[in-house]
Each structure stands twice: as C-alpha cells, then as structure tokens.
Design a protein around this motif. Structure first.
Motif, PDB file in Angstrom:
ATOM      1  N   GLY A 105     -36.901  17.939  11.639  1.00 22.81           N
ATOM      2  CA  GLY A 105     -36.426  18.923  10.664  1.00 22.81           C
ATOM      3  C   GLY A 105     -35.865  18.252   9.420  1.00 22.81           C
ATOM      4  N   MET A 106     -35.388  17.008   9.563  1.00 19.25           N
ATOM      5  CA  MET A 106     -34.832  16.296   8.425  1.00 19.25           C
ATOM      6  C   MET A 106     -35.909  15.916   7.412  1.00 19.25           C
ATOM      7  N   SER A 166     -42.485  26.958   7.670  1.00 21.52           N
ATOM      8  CA  SER A 166     -43.734  26.713   8.406  1.00 21.52           C
ATOM      9  C   SER A 166     -44.561  25.663   7.678  1.00 21.52           C
ATOM     10  N   GLU A 167     -45.272  24.855   8.442  1.00 16.19           N
ATOM     11  CA  GLU A 167     -46.129  23.822   7.850  1.00 16.19           C
ATOM     12  C   GLU A 167     -47.346  23.609   8.739  1.00 16.19           C
ATOM     13  N   PRO A 168     -48.451  23.176   8.157  1.00 14.14           N
ATOM     14  CA  PRO A 168     -49.650  22.929   8.973  1.00 14.14           C
ATOM     15  C   PRO A 168     -49.518  21.647   9.781  1.00 14.14           C
ATOM     16  N   PHE A 169     -50.442  21.484  10.716  1.00 12.48           N
ATOM     17  CA  PHE A 169     -50.543  20.231  11.457  1.00 12.48           C
ATOM     18  C   PHE A 169     -51.548  19.315  10.769  1.00 12.48           C
ATOM     19  N   ALA A 248     -47.109  18.368   9.210  1.00 11.16           N
ATOM     20  CA  ALA A 248     -47.467  17.698   7.961  1.00 11.16           C
ATOM     21  C   ALA A 248     -46.312  16.917   7.360  1.00 11.16           C
ATOM     22  N   CYS A 249     -45.074  17.249   7.707  1.00 11.45           N
ATOM     23  CA  CYS A 249     -43.919  16.571   7.121  1.00 11.45           C
ATOM     24  C   CYS A 249     -43.867  15.088   7.458  1.00 11.45           C
ATOM     25  N   VAL A 250     -44.600  14.643   8.503  1.00 13.84           N
ATOM     26  CA  VAL A 250     -44.539  13.223   8.874  1.00 13.84           C
ATOM     27  C   VAL A 250     -45.137  12.336   7.792  1.00 13.84           C
ATOM     28  N   ARG A 251     -45.847  12.960   6.838  1.00 13.97           N
ATOM     29  CA  ARG A 251     -46.374  12.162   5.721  1.00 13.97           C
ATOM     30  C   ARG A 251     -45.257  11.448   4.962  1.00 13.97           C
TER      31      ARG A 251
END
Length: 305
Positions: A105-106, A166-169, A248-251
């Motif tokens: 979440g961060m 919300s975000e995509p995978f 997608a946030c792991v980018r």
C-alpha cells in the motif's frame, strides 16, 4: 445551609475580584448586581471568611480572597482545558489510532493518506503496523487495531471493507526473458513458466485473484518459490528464479534486471481497501475513514490542476 461550592460561585468571585467593582462584574457576567452580591455573600458564608473589604467607595480583596483568586483562576483554567479536551476527543481531534497496513500500500496513495491525516489531526497519536492482509483483519478482530489498509481482503463478518484505490496487475519478468521487449504480454504466454509468488497465508482472496487471470487461459501457474515481500519477489525474478504477477505499483521499486508488462486482455484489478469494525462510531476512526476514502479524488484533482 448548603455548603457545596459550585463553579458558578468561583466564576462570580473571579469576576468581582478582577474588576474590584460589583457593578462592572455584574455587567461582565450578564447578571443584575443584587443577585451577584447575594452569591458572593453566600460564598463567604460557606468559606467562613470574608473575601472582600467593602466600603462605599471601593472594593478590595482580603488575604483569604487573594489566595482564593489565585486558586480559583487556576481551577477555572483547568476546567476550561478539560472541557476543550473532551470536545476535541468527541470531534476525533485527539486520542490514539492504531492502523494496520499492507506494505505494498505504501507504493500507492497510502503515504498521502497518512500525511493528510497527520496534517488534519496532529494531536492524534498515530500508530502504524505493517503486516499482511490476513493479519490486519485478525488485528481488527482481536481489538489491537482500530482500522486497516488491506489488499483484496477476504469478506469478514463484522468488518466493513471499502475500496479506496484500484490498479491493474502486471506480469513481472526477468529482463533476459524472451518476451521482455514486448509492450504487453498475453497471460497464455506464461503457461510453462515457474512462478515466484507470495504465500496464501497473507490472504486467500489476494492470493487467488491474480492466479484467476491465468486460469481463464486454461492453466494454473506453478509456484516454485514463495516470498513475503514484493521487493524480494522482484529480486528473485531478476535473478532468474521465475516470473510473477503483481499489482502495477511494484513498478516503483523495479530494477534494471526486471521488466513489468501489462497483461493483454485482462480486466482484473487489485484493490487497496479500508477496513474497520462494522458500526464503528469512534470519531478518530470515522475521520480517518473520511480522509482515506477521499484521498484518491483529492490527489487526482491536484494532478489535474
């Protein structure tokens, strides 16, 4: 005789002692002078000592009156502070708030939510506890947490869950992968790939939702290695131990040895969610919930402006 001294007696006394004039004190208190004089005499009777020396021309404090003035001013200030503190608690402006949150979440709007809450309510002691979705829900159940930030939390009796982002995978591949140069990838292209993935114990729904993307293409990924944190998963993928699927946030924590590609044709999204006890009425929690649910809209408006 009634010997109970009330706060109003102290307020009346302080007004007269500060003004040293019954008429001005009465105006200040929005009282007629005779009732005020009567209340001061009653206070003196209850104490057993005169508080004022009165002449036709002046009013002055006696020694007991000087002592009482200092103490009464202190008492009234404390009462006022206590009342303001109580009102602040009622408004959710002071107190403490224990919030559990998932580490990923961060990488989304969560830091902005924490910052907005801290700026709005600086007197609330904010206690943050990083964990997994399942453990955050467990903390809500046993009372150690007041609210939680989940990722794709399982429906739980007695817990209210609201999506705030919300975000995509995306597919996570080693930079050396044959498909790494593509702009997007079909889930079917990963049919025979070993997967690095997080454990089911972190949360059943969060575990199953990404895998369902591949099941729609006729296979379930073979998980060969588990890791509890996305940074670890990305590093293991970069080391060539397999591929993965991630929000997608792991980018934001990507490295040169890893690429993240959109999954072609997939409409699945991962949800960052706010969770708290159903029927929650504590102002501190309600105000955090309001900030959390409004944060994405405020951020979007700020970017648009």
């Amino acid at each position: 005789m009634d010997t109970d001294i009330e706060l109003r007696h102290l307020r009346y006394f302080v007004a007269v002692a500060e003004e040293l004039h019954f008429g001005r004190a009465a105006l200040r208190l929005h009282l007629a002078q005779p009732p005020l004089s009567q209340q001061i005499r009653k206070l003196e009777e209850m104490l057993g000592y005169p508080l004022f020396t009165r002449t036709s021309r002046s009013v002055s404090l006696t020694n007991p009156g000087k002592v009482l003035l200092e103490r009464a001013q202190h008492t009234l200030r404390n009462v006022q502070r206590d009342l303001e503190e109580t009102r602040s608690v009622g408004r959710g402006e002071v107190g403490s708030l224990h919030i559990g949150f998932v580490g990923s979440g961060m990488l989304t709007t969560l830091p902005a939510i924490f910052r907005a809450y801290r700026e709005a309510y600086p007197r609330v002691r904010l206690h943050l506890h990083e964990s997994f979705t399942a453990r955050v829900v467990e903390g809500l159940g046993n009372g150690t947490l007041d609210a939680g930030i989940l990722r794709d939390g399982d429906p739980t009796e007695g817990v209210s869950i609201t999506t705030i982002f919300s975000e995509p995978f995306v597919a996570v591949l080693p930079a050396s992968h044959r498909c790494a140069g593509q702009r997007s990838i079909s889930p079917a292209a990963l049919r025979d790939e070993p997967f690095v993935y997080y454990p089911r114990s972190a949360g059943a729904r969060a575990f199953e939702k990404p895998l369902a993307i591949f099941e729609e293409h006729g296979f379930r990924p073979q998980i060969v290695q588990e890791a509890s944190h996305w940074l670890t998963i990305l590093r293991l993928v970069g080391a060539g131990l397999g591929v993965s699927v991630a929000p997608a946030c792991v980018r934001l924590i990507n490295s040169p040895d890893v690429v993240c590609l959109p999954l072609r044709g997939s409409k699945a999204v991962s949800n960052i969610e706010l969770a708290y006890h159903a029927g929650e009425s504590r102002p501190t929690v309600e105000r955090f919930a309001k900030i959390a649910t409004n944060a994405p809209r405020r951020i979007a408006a700020r970017r648009a402006g």
